[in-house]
Each structure stands twice: as C-alpha cells, then as structure tokens.
Design a protein around this motif. Structure first.
Motif, mmCIF file in Angstrom:
data_model
loop_
_atom_site.group_PDB
_atom_site.id
_atom_site.type_symbol
_atom_site.label_atom_id
_atom_site.label_comp_id
_atom_site.label_asym_id
_atom_site.label_seq_id
_atom_site.Cartn_x
_atom_site.Cartn_y
_atom_site.Cartn_z
ATOM 1 N N SER A 1 0.983 28.871 1.601
ATOM 2 C CA SER A 1 1.130 29.218 3.009
ATOM 3 C C SER A 1 1.031 30.723 3.154
ATOM 4 N N GLN A 2 0.587 31.135 4.318
ATOM 5 C CA GLN A 2 0.390 32.548 4.577
ATOM 6 C C GLN A 2 1.720 33.174 4.940
ATOM 7 N N HIS B 1 4.250 36.109 6.441
ATOM 8 C CA HIS B 1 4.136 36.844 7.695
ATOM 9 C C HIS B 1 3.633 38.251 7.538
ATOM 10 N N SER C 1 -4.626 29.248 10.902
ATOM 11 C CA SER C 1 -4.080 28.205 10.046
ATOM 12 C C SER C 1 -3.019 28.845 9.169
ATOM 13 N N HIS C 2 -2.119 28.020 8.683
ATOM 14 C CA HIS C 2 -1.053 28.589 7.894
ATOM 15 C C HIS C 2 -1.375 28.600 6.413
ATOM 16 N N MET D 1 6.217 25.637 6.121
ATOM 17 C CA MET D 1 5.423 25.727 7.337
ATOM 18 C C MET D 1 6.198 25.192 8.530
#
Lengths: 348, 377
Positions: free
Chosen positions: B257-258, B260, B291-292, B373
């Motif tokens: 996941s990306q 922040h 998208s995450h 997420m």
C-alpha cells in the motif's frame, strides 16, 4: 607559491622548491641547462618545466584567435554571440518542446534529462539520435550519433520505427514546398539512419569511465558525430559505491570530460538520468538522482514529469532559457506535440 | 573487461612498474581515481598520467556496433529477432513479437491475480520445440514462495497442447526441462544466481523465471530504503546475466500500500501549480495515483526493469497492462484464467492515458493483502 600550479610531479616540485625556485617569475629568465644543474633534474625535464611555466605566466603576446584577446585562450563575449547564433539545434520533433528549448537541444552544451520510469527518456534519446541525422537541406545537422546504453533499454525495432517516421515527415515536407523551392531530395533510407548510430553497451562504471575517456579519440576518427546520448548516466553509479566522496569525484571528472568533448567537437551531449526520493522541508519529494553535486555539473537540466494525463517537460536549469514547461507525447512515430486541445506552454 | 589487469595492458615499462608498486592492479582501480590523484599517488607528471589513462581506457572501453548491424545480428541469430511469444496475441503484437531477450520483464500485481499462472505458462512454452512456438530449451524457475505446482503445469500443458502432452514420454521430456530452485534465504538465492551464471550457456537454459523478487526481501529485517539497497547487487547481477546470455528473464513483484508521505512530485511542481493558480485562477492538482497500491521494491527497481506488465482487477474484470515498455504504447488487455492457463479476452488493447497505466487496482477481487487500506470498493 605558484609552483603548485604547474602540472609536474611532486618530486620535481620538491626539487625546484629546495633549489629556491618558488615563483613562476623566477623561472622566466633561466635557461634549461642552468635549471637542470641547480635543481638536479634532467635536461628534458627542465625543458618541460620551463615550457609549462611560460604557458601559465605569459601576458598578452600570444593571441590564438587573432582578435583583441587580452588573456590567452579567452574569447570575448561579442565573438561568442556570433558563434552562438550560428549554431544549429537538434530538434526533438515536438514543436512545443523545441520552443521552450530555444530551437532544440543545443550543441556545445551538456543537457541532462531526467524523469520517472516510463515517462519517455529513452524515447527522447532515440528521437534525438535519429533527428541529428536530418540533412542540412531540412534544417538539421546531417551528423551521426553515439548511443551509450547502460541499461539495455535501446530497442532496435523502436529506433527503426522512429527512423521510418522521420523519413516520412521529411517526404511530407518535400511535398509542401515543392511548388516554391527546390525540394531537397531524400536519399536516406531507415536502414541508413540506423547505420549512423554508433551503439555502445556498458556493463559497469569502469567501462563507462573508460569509454568516456576513449570518446575523444573515437570522435576524432569519426568527425561527423554530432550528438552523444548516455542512457542512463545513473545506473552503474547507483550501486557498488560505498565511498560517496569517490563517486562525486568520479562523476564530476566524467562531467568535465563530456563538457570538453562538447566544446571541442561542437556536439551536443545528452545525459539521461533517473529519479530518486529526497527528504526536504519535512516531506519526501522526487528529485533527479546522483545527488546535489551532480546537479551543478550539467549546463542544462530538463525534468520530464506527469501532469494529469499529459507528459510535460520542464526546464529546471539553463543559463540562457527561461523556466517553462511544455507538453509532449510519445506516439508510435516518436516524440510529437501533445494532442490535447488545452495544452499550453507555461512560463514561470 | 572492468577487471582487466594493468599488467595485461601494453603500457610503457616505467609507468607499468609504478602502477604495480602502488598496488593499482586492475583497470578499475586506475580509472576510479582522478588525474590529479593519480599524479600524487604515482609521482609522475600529467602527460604520462594522461597517456596511461587513455591507453587503459581504450582497452577497457567496449567495442561499438552500429544500430543497423545490431538489428541484423539479432534477426539472424535469435528467435524472432530476440522476442519470446507468450501466446497472447494482443500482448505479443504490442511487444513487437513477445517478451524481449536480454532484459528484465516484470509482472506485478496483487496476490492471487495470476502472476504465477502466467509464469507457469511461460515456462511451459519455453520448453516446447520451436515448431510449437517454444524456445526448445531448459527453464530455471526460482520459486521463492513455494508456489510452483507441477500438477498445474501439466494440466496447462494437457489443455493447451494436447497433441504433445498426451504422450507420456513427451510430457516427461518437457516437464523435465524445467528446473525448480527453492532458496530459503537471500544468501542462498545469491549463491544460486552465481551458480546459474556459470552454467547457463552450457546447460542450454533459455529462460529464467524468478517468482517472486519481493518475497526475497520480505523475510529480511530491514525496512524501506535499506531493503531496496539490499537488492541492488542482485538487480545489476541479474541484468548482466540476462544481457550476456540474451535470454528472457521474467520476474514477479508484489504490491504494497502507498504510504502517505510517498514522494509523488518534484519541488518545482508546487511552484508551477501556485503560479497557474495566481494567474488564471485555475487550480491544477498535483498528480497522485488514486489507487492505494503500488509496486513493491521501490523506484530503483522500477528503473531497472525494461518492461513492466501490471496485472490488476477492476470492477471484477482482470486486466494485464503494459505499463512500461520501450516499444509498446500503454495498452490494457482483459484476461481470465482457465484450465489452459492465462488467456486474453480481447486482442484489441485499450489505450490508457497518463499515469493511469501505472496504477494497480484490486477491486472486485477476493483476496486483499494489506489490512491498512481504508476502503476498497
């Protein structure tokens, strides 16, 4: 002690100093045999030392260009203006991009182009390697290209596609101007264009340094080379280097040599760079790789980035161009203007 | 070439002796120093240093080829000009024949999307004789997560090429060409790689599959940037292996996941959007993938792969996208997985604009890997 400035070995320097010759003026009026005897160096060494000393010391008597040059080897700005105006640029095939670049990629300068993976750096590199070959009749340089590939991203099929499109564009141009002017006949075939790209594949940073050292000799033998594209200059320097200070020294040495090549042979040097993340002002930002010291070494710096759905190019650093960004696109024919209707060139 | 010994280079005797006396034995040592450093170290003048360096450089520098002779060489010596057809017509057309030889091709996507299935199909194809579209050679499959299923492999073979696989000897022959390695740690992987490089050519290995690259570091304890640096040696080693043996190398990658504080724009982009805002009141929001999920292993890895194929699920439909390729436009093809492996639902790819091609969606898909997420539609 001006003796430090002479490019002689440490032991020779030591001998001169111990014999009492500490300034260049003290060397100006002595003969080589006296120098040899007093400093205990050989005759030929003494001759060399005196030659170096007279070069760095001389006043205005030696003029290389024949005009009023007070300092040897210098050129005044007025003459340089004349030279700069007569230089041809290498088009990127996108009129907007050429516009912000002041006509295209400049010869006699080192241009660095960086961006995230997939933005089109290799595409631009191949386009430039093809466009440098556009003949004089169409406003090009009619030269050859050196493509130094460090990552294996050069695809011959793509180069062929771009070459075919370039010839297609030239024929198109011919048809328009045939009525008014003498059209320049195109005798080039796509295969000829490929034959004029000298391709080197580099597998380590040692080979990269060695090749850049060797380029001087290579280009002296192939005088029609007008652009050197390095794709990418970063790859081999991003790993294997524990000693960062060494990396900085090696990189700046390389940049200097490339600059000298550009000036000596009046060619353009295009360096493609990768991207890394940098922590500044409390947030992570994208920045071109190889560090801050490297960012000083190139003359021009162009960053390719995504803006919405468009690819944009931004002039990050240039001594003569203003900061501006322009949209471009990567098409099956190569780099072209962006096709969206709301494109515009934004000036800072 | 880089480790060429100075003693093997024809330099004038005096300077060769000085190099040896100062312990500069390889070309790499000599070229890593600047001219002035060498002058200081060797106690010789600038002209001698320059001429020695230029002689060393000339020997160490690689030979050149024109792009034309490169093309002719590839078309003469290599299968389909250096491409390995995957059997997915639309994808092969986009990639100008198939997966390119000599460079890394990456398959990235969320768990369960079909990366291993694709790898199994490719391994099978590579082992087939050339008249069936294969490379007629051996395949090395490095299976880090123990996902290789020979039963599934043979099922794919039976359904896709019944004429070959129905005969037991042929099936045995083909399956016998695929060698599976299961390294349990990064150091074992390193050792295997070094062994592979030595025996690649004599064993007629025609493809290397690494499934998956990200799993190799997820077992190690380092985080973030250090994790990427751990793999940097391996990245350049695998690239050089691919390069000198001219075989296709397929590597799978995971997603994460990306976070922040992920870097997504350059410092000047803020100024640009501010300037535009003040001038004509139009706000340009900075690009940020909505998208995450992003590919694991970071930006250095993303630069190192030549072709990136993203597998994703969007609105219940699976897509294979050509996210990065020197030759293909950004196309997305819908696909599904059947008993005969992976197949495209349409050979006409949809062209995606902008950075959309790089985003990885996981919608309408059963398995979610990352629990951090917020929402997944």
């Amino acid at each position: 002690m001006e003796i430090w400035r002479l490019p002689i070995s440490a032991s020779q320097r030591g001998k001169l100093i111990s014999a009492g010759y500490t300034t260049l003026s003290s060397l100006s009026s002595i003969s080589s045999s006296d120098l040899a005897r007093e400093s205990k160096v050989s005759e030929s060494e003494a001759l060399d030392i005196l030659k170096f000393a007279s070069h760095s010391h001389s006043g205005g008597s030696e003029m290389s260009s024949g005009n009023c040059s007070i300092f040897e080897g210098a050129q005044n700005a007025w003459d340089m203006l004349h030279e700069e105006e007569s230089l041809v640029h290498i088009t990127t095939s996108s009129a907007d991009l050429d516009n912000i670049l002041g006509g295209g990629i400049h010869c006699k300068e080192v241009t660095e182009i960086g961006g995230v993976p997939g933005i089109g750096k290799t595409q631009l590199g191949i386009q430039i390697a093809v466009n440098v070959q556009i003949p004089h009749g169409f406003g090009g340089l009619g030269g050859k290209a050196i493509y130094i590939d460090t990552e294996g991203s050069f695809m011959v099929e793509r180069a062929l596609q771009i070459a075919e499109a370039c010839i297609g564009d030239m024929s198109e141009y011919n048809r328009f101007i045939r009525k008014d002017f003498q059209a320049c006949e195109i005798r080039m075939q796509p295969k000829d264009i490929l034959g004029n790209i000298f391709y080197f594949r580099i597998c380590s940073y040692t080979e990269q340094i060695a090749l850049i050292n060797y380029l001087d000799k290579f280009i002296s033998e192939h005088k029609d080379v007008k652009v050197v594209v390095v794709d990418s200059v970063t790859f081999h320097f991003r790993q294997d280097f524990d000693d960062m200070a060494l990396r900085t020294r090696v990189l700046s040495g390389m940049a200097l040599k490339l600059m000298k090549l550009a000036k000596k042979f009046s060619l353009a040097v295009v360096l493609l760079n990768q991207v890394t993340t940098k922590h500044t002002e409390g947030s992570f930002q994208l920045a071109l790789a190889l560090g801050d010291s490297w960012s000083h070494t190139c003359t021009n710096r162009i960053v390719l980035y995504w803006n919405g759905n468009e690819r944009y190019a931004y002039i990050d650093k240039s001594p003569s161009l203003r900061s501006a960004s322009a949209a471009y696109s990567v098409t099956p024919r190569g780099i072209r203007n962006s096709s969206s209707s709301c494109k515009r060139i934004r000036m800072m | 070439m880089a480790n060429k010994m100075i003693s093997e280079i024809p330099l004038p005797k005096s300077i060769a002796n000085v190099f040896a006396a100062r312990n500069i034995s390889t070309a790499k040592d000599a070229l890593s120093l600047t001219e002035f450093e060498l002058m200081e170290l060797l106690d010789v003048g600038l002209t001698e240093v320059r001429s020695a360096l230029s002689q060393i450089s000339e020997i160490v520098a690689p030979p050149y080829q024109t792009a034309l002779s490169l093309m002719e060489q590839r078309f003469q010596n290599e299968h389909l000009g250096g491409h390995f057809p995957t059997g997915l017509k639309g994808l092969d057309a986009a990639l100008c024949g198939g997966i390119p030889f000599g460079v890394l091709t990456e398959l990235v996507g969320p768990a369960g999307i079909g990366k291993t299935q694709f790898c199994l199909k490719l391994s099978l194809l590579a082992s087939l004789p050339t008249n069936c579209g294969g490379l007629d050679g051996r395949v090395i499959y490095i299976d880090v997560e123990s996902k290789f299923s020979s039963r599934r492999l043979l099922e794919i073979g039976l359904r896709s090429f019944p004429e070959i696989f129905q005969m037991k000897e042929m099936a045995q022959e083909m399956a016998g060409r695929i060698f599976v390695l299961r390294p349990s740690s990064l150091s074992e992987f390193t050792q295997s790689l070094q062994q592979i490089k030595v025996s690649l050519l004599q064993n007629q290995v025609k493809m290397l599959v690494i499934d998956s690259m990200a799993a190799l570091v997820s077992g190690e304890h380092e985080q973030g940037v250090r994790r990427q640096q751990t793999l940097s040696w391996h990245i350049s080693f695998i690239k050089s292996l691919a390069e000198f043996s001219r075989i296709p190398v397929v590597v799978t990658n995971q997603v994460r996941s990306q976070s922040h504080d992920e870097a997504s724009q350059y410092s000047f982009q803020e100024y640009l959007s501010c300037a535009v805002q003040s001038r004509d009141g139009i706000v340009e929001t900075p690009t940020r993938y909505d998208s995450h999920l992003v590919a694991a292993l970071g930006i250095h890895w993303a630069h190192a792969v030549t072709t990136r194929l993203v597998l994703e699920a969007k609105s219940g439909q699976r897509f294979i996208k050509v996210a990065k390729s020197p030759i293909s436009p950004p196309l997305a093809f819908p696909f599904h997985i059947t008993s005969s492996g992976i197949s495209l639902l349409s050979d006409e790819g949809m062209e995606l604009m902008g950075p959309e091609i790089n985003s990885i969606h996981c919608q309408g898909h059963n398995e979610i890997i990352n629990f951090r997420m917020e929402s997944l539609v």
